[in-house]
Motif scaffolding. Structure first.
Motif, short mmCIF file in Angstrom:
data_model
loop_
_atom_site.label_atom_id
_atom_site.label_comp_id
_atom_site.label_asym_id
_atom_site.label_seq_id
_atom_site.Cartn_x
_atom_site.Cartn_y
_atom_site.Cartn_z
N UNK A 139 13.55 -1.94 -0.15
CA UNK A 139 13.66 -0.69 -0.90
C UNK A 139 13.70 0.46 0.09
N UNK A 140 14.55 1.45 -0.17
CA UNK A 140 14.55 2.63 0.69
C UNK A 140 13.26 3.41 0.48
N UNK A 141 12.95 4.31 1.42
CA UNK A 141 11.69 5.05 1.35
C UNK A 141 11.56 5.86 0.07
N UNK A 142 12.70 6.37 -0.42
CA UNK A 142 12.63 7.17 -1.64
C UNK A 142 12.79 6.34 -2.90
N UNK A 143 13.01 5.04 -2.76
CA UNK A 143 13.11 4.15 -3.90
C UNK A 143 14.43 4.19 -4.63
N UNK A 144 15.45 4.85 -4.07
CA UNK A 144 16.73 4.97 -4.77
C UNK A 144 17.60 3.73 -4.61
N UNK A 184 7.49 -1.06 -2.81
CA UNK A 184 7.24 0.24 -3.42
C UNK A 184 7.83 1.33 -2.53
N UNK A 185 8.19 2.45 -3.15
CA UNK A 185 8.68 3.60 -2.39
C UNK A 185 7.51 4.24 -1.65
N UNK A 186 7.82 5.00 -0.58
CA UNK A 186 6.75 5.55 0.26
C UNK A 186 6.78 7.06 0.41
N UNK A 187 7.81 7.72 -0.09
CA UNK A 187 7.80 9.17 -0.03
C UNK A 187 6.76 9.71 -1.00
N UNK A 188 6.21 10.89 -0.66
CA UNK A 188 5.22 11.48 -1.54
C UNK A 188 5.86 11.80 -2.89
N UNK A 243 0.82 -1.20 0.00
CA UNK A 243 0.00 0.00 0.00
C UNK A 243 0.86 1.26 0.00
N UNK A 244 0.41 2.24 -0.75
CA UNK A 244 0.87 3.63 -0.68
C UNK A 244 -0.36 4.50 -0.47
N UNK A 245 -0.13 5.77 -0.21
CA UNK A 245 -1.29 6.66 -0.04
C UNK A 245 -2.07 6.82 -1.34
N UNK A 246 -1.42 6.55 -2.47
CA UNK A 246 -2.10 6.73 -3.75
C UNK A 246 -2.23 5.44 -4.57
N UNK A 247 -1.70 4.32 -4.07
CA UNK A 247 -1.71 3.09 -4.87
C UNK A 247 -1.96 1.86 -3.99
#
Length: 424
Positions: A240-245, A196-200, A157-161
């Motif tokens: 995965x890091x929060x920013x997905x890098x 999935x990454x989690x930063x906005x 889950x993400x806030x948008x996906x």
């Protein structure tokens, strides 16, 4: 009730989306919209009372454990329902035990909001194994579902996906209206690997590719897909890091963990868990991406220092320059000075980067690891109901110290035991 089905020509599985527009008498259409468009209301930690408390001698069986996106909470799926816990301070927030079985095999939180994703599990599942149920705990019921033609292995889950993982396919949905956005074919994925990454902002998604040992990286901002041959053998764990890098991977051999740059697919660092084969159960980056935690069936949790600047995350690291210099220095085998062979090439094993800190727990037990919000701590969750908070020395390394330990399946019995001890 609205039903939306994607075109059969685009899918190997029949995918049905059902949105329940019914609301309780105290809920309006606007509150329903808030649940999907802005699922942010936090759980009330001050007035939560567990429902249907379980007697200490009648404990449920654990089916699933997972942290939320920032490791501040964790969720447990049992053969009776699910429970949500706070990590710091440790506390059970609430539980939902269902009548007539009620097994939950997957529970995914969305930070600390009221929306959860549930999948049935165990000998008497509460829901079919091929459905993802969207649970609103403010209403204490499911407000939507995603139905598939085969068993759901995992959910992210993400806030948008919402991302749903099946054995050989991944579906990506928009959270606001549950519209299907993308379908991804994968190599056989029995563990439901996907992160999935989690930063906005735009999402980064990583999952198995179409070949053994291959990773697929989806960059939604640039609309680019990249494939990384991470290992020769089968991938068993991802982080995965929060920013997905940054991406961490482990294979079925379980000896090496590799860290990749998701932007260009380059290998940035390789660390060694040990010399013998092992089943890697869990990988977890620290919030600042300067460390990586690893658990395996050997019963040991390792913490590795990473020597990688991950861009924006690097700006958030500790302001203490001296500690940072110590913390980011990799631990290398003491035999690395040896020169072996005609060309003087050092065997890879002896030049490996080893963990800076470790703690030995129960061998053969599955543990999930995450970094604590307290400085230099890790939180370890065991499938026997154990909760550990361990502290490590980032400079000196060595054995971690256990500073807190609980059995989260029987908090009432534990509280009673502590009360008895205080009276003695």
């Amino acid at each position: 009730m609205t039903t939306i089905s994607p075109s059969p020509s685009n899918s190997l599985d029949s995918v049905t989306l059902i949105m329940d527009h019914q609301t309780s008498s105290s809920s309006s259409s606007s509150s329903q919209q808030q649940s999907f468009h802005h699922p942010t209301p936090p759980f009330d930690l001050t007035s939560t009372i567990p429902s249907n408390p379980t007697a200490a001698d009648d404990l449920p069986n654990l089916l699933h454990l997972s942290f939320n996106q920032d490791s501040a909470c964790f969720a447990a799926g049992t053969d009776r329902g699910f429970r949500i816990y706070n990590c710091d301070p440790f506390r059970e927030i609430f539980r939902r035990d269902f009548d007539n079985g009620g097994g939950i095999g997957v529970v995914q939180m969305l930070f600390r909001c009221n929306i959860l994703a549930l999948v049935g599990g165990g000998p008497e599942p509460q829901y079919p194994l091929n459905k993802v149920m969207i649970w609103d705990d403010h209403q204490s019921r499911c407000i939507g579902e995603l139905s598939f033609g085969s068993e759901v292995k995992s959910v992210r889950l993400r806030r948008d996906r919402i991302v749903v993982i099946l054995l050989e396919k991944i579906y990506v949905y928009n959270f606001a209206d549950l519209k299907l956005l993308q379908q991804i074919d994968t190599f056989t994925n029995s563990k439901g690997l996907c992160e999935v990454s989690h930063l906005s902002g735009s999402m980064v998604l990583v999952c198995p590719g179409l070949r053994k040992g291959q990773i697929r990286v989806e960059h939604y901002a640039s609309k680019q897909t990249k494939f990384i041959m991470a290992h020769d053998s089968r991938i068993v764990c991802l982080a995965l890091t929060h920013d997905g890098r940054l991406l961490a991977t482990a294979s079925s051999k379980g000896t090496l963990i590799r860290i990749f740059n998701t932007l260009d697919g380059s290998l940035l660092q390789e660390v060694r868990r040990g010399a013998d084969r092992a089943d890697i159960y869990s990988l977890g980056f620290s919030t600042t991406a300067e460390r990586l935690a690893v658990s395996s069936d050997r019963g040991t949790v390792h913490v590795f220092n990473l020597k990688i600047d991950s861009g924006p995350l690097g700006m958030e690291r500790s302001q203490s320059v001296s500690e940072l210099n110590n913390a980011t220095s990799p631990v290398v085998s003491h035999l690395s000075f040896m020169k072996v062979g005609v060309a003087g090439v050092l065997p890879k094993y002896f030049s490996s980067e080893w963990s800076v800190a470790r703690v030995h727990l129960n061998e053969g037990l599955q543990y999930v690891v995450g970094f604590g919000h307290q400085r230099n701590t890790v939180v370890i969750l065991g499938m026997d109901g154990s909760f550990y908070r361990c502290e490590f020395d980032p400079a000196g390394g060595g054995e971690m110290s256990v500073v807190e330990c609980h059995n989260f399946l029987k908090p009432e019995a534990e509280a009673e035991e502590k009360e008895k001890e205080s009276l003695l």
